[in-house]
Design a protein around this motif. Sequence first.
Motif, PDB file in Angstrom:
ATOM      1  N   MET A  81       0.823  -1.215   0.000  1.00 17.48           N
ATOM      2  CA  MET A  81       0.000   0.000   0.000  1.00 17.48           C
ATOM      3  C   MET A  81       0.854   1.260   0.000  1.00 17.48           C
ATOM      4  O   MET A  81       0.479   2.263  -0.615  1.00 17.48           O
ATOM      5  CB  MET A  81      -0.932  -0.002   1.207  1.00 17.48           C
ATOM      6  CG  MET A  81      -2.064  -0.993   1.093  1.00 17.48           C
ATOM      7  SD  MET A  81      -3.088  -1.054   2.556  1.00 17.48           S
ATOM      8  CE  MET A  81      -3.797   0.571   2.556  1.00 17.48           C
ATOM      9  N   GLY A  87      -1.744   3.174  -4.168  1.00 16.84           N
ATOM     10  CA  GLY A  87      -1.714   3.705  -2.806  1.00 16.84           C
ATOM     11  C   GLY A  87      -1.176   5.115  -2.733  1.00 16.84           C
ATOM     12  O   GLY A  87      -0.933   5.632  -1.664  1.00 16.84           O
ATOM     13  N   VAL A 100      -5.965   7.848   2.713  1.00 11.67           N
ATOM     14  CA  VAL A 100      -5.162   6.629   2.802  1.00 11.67           C
ATOM     15  C   VAL A 100      -3.733   6.971   3.184  1.00 11.67           C
ATOM     16  O   VAL A 100      -3.131   6.341   4.056  1.00 11.67           O
ATOM     17  CB  VAL A 100      -5.214   5.846   1.474  1.00 11.67           C
ATOM     18  CG1 VAL A 100      -4.242   4.685   1.494  1.00 11.67           C
ATOM     19  CG2 VAL A 100      -6.614   5.357   1.200  1.00 11.67           C
ATOM     20  N   LEU A 104      -1.684   5.812   6.474  1.00 12.60           N
ATOM     21  CA  LEU A 104      -0.444   5.068   6.319  1.00 12.60           C
ATOM     22  C   LEU A 104       0.737   5.809   6.928  1.00 12.60           C
ATOM     23  O   LEU A 104       1.667   5.187   7.430  1.00 12.60           O
ATOM     24  CB  LEU A 104      -0.173   4.780   4.843  1.00 12.60           C
ATOM     25  CG  LEU A 104      -1.110   3.756   4.218  1.00 12.60           C
ATOM     26  CD1 LEU A 104      -0.829   3.638   2.742  1.00 12.60           C
ATOM     27  CD2 LEU A 104      -0.983   2.425   4.900  1.00 12.60           C
TER      28      LEU A 104
END
Length: 112
Positions: A81, A87, A100, A104
């Motif tokens: 990811m 990602g 996202v 992360l």
Amino acid sequence: MENKGNINGKAVVSLVVSCISVLAGCCIWYLAILCGVVSIVFGILALRGENKNQQDMAIAGIVVGGTGMAIGIVAAVLYIMLYSAAGGGTTNIQNGTGTVMMALRGVYSLFW
């Protein structure tokens, strides 16, 4: 009466390799998955084998190996990811945008 002097080598290998799997889980995810699979296989072979000594060690090797394999899978998913085009497409996590990437970034800061 059982002879307590016999060592179940497969059970010992299962536990040692499973410990390596957990230790390598966050840094070297592919080694963690490989060692997890090997420790589960040796643990099952130790349980099914002729030598019934140290069954608790074989069970511990299976459980810890499964845990190490799960840590390796989670680390692999996070790696994919972080560094895939879907990602965010950037290897510099500081410049990423979006929900996202923000999530992360928080997970990434825990490990590195």
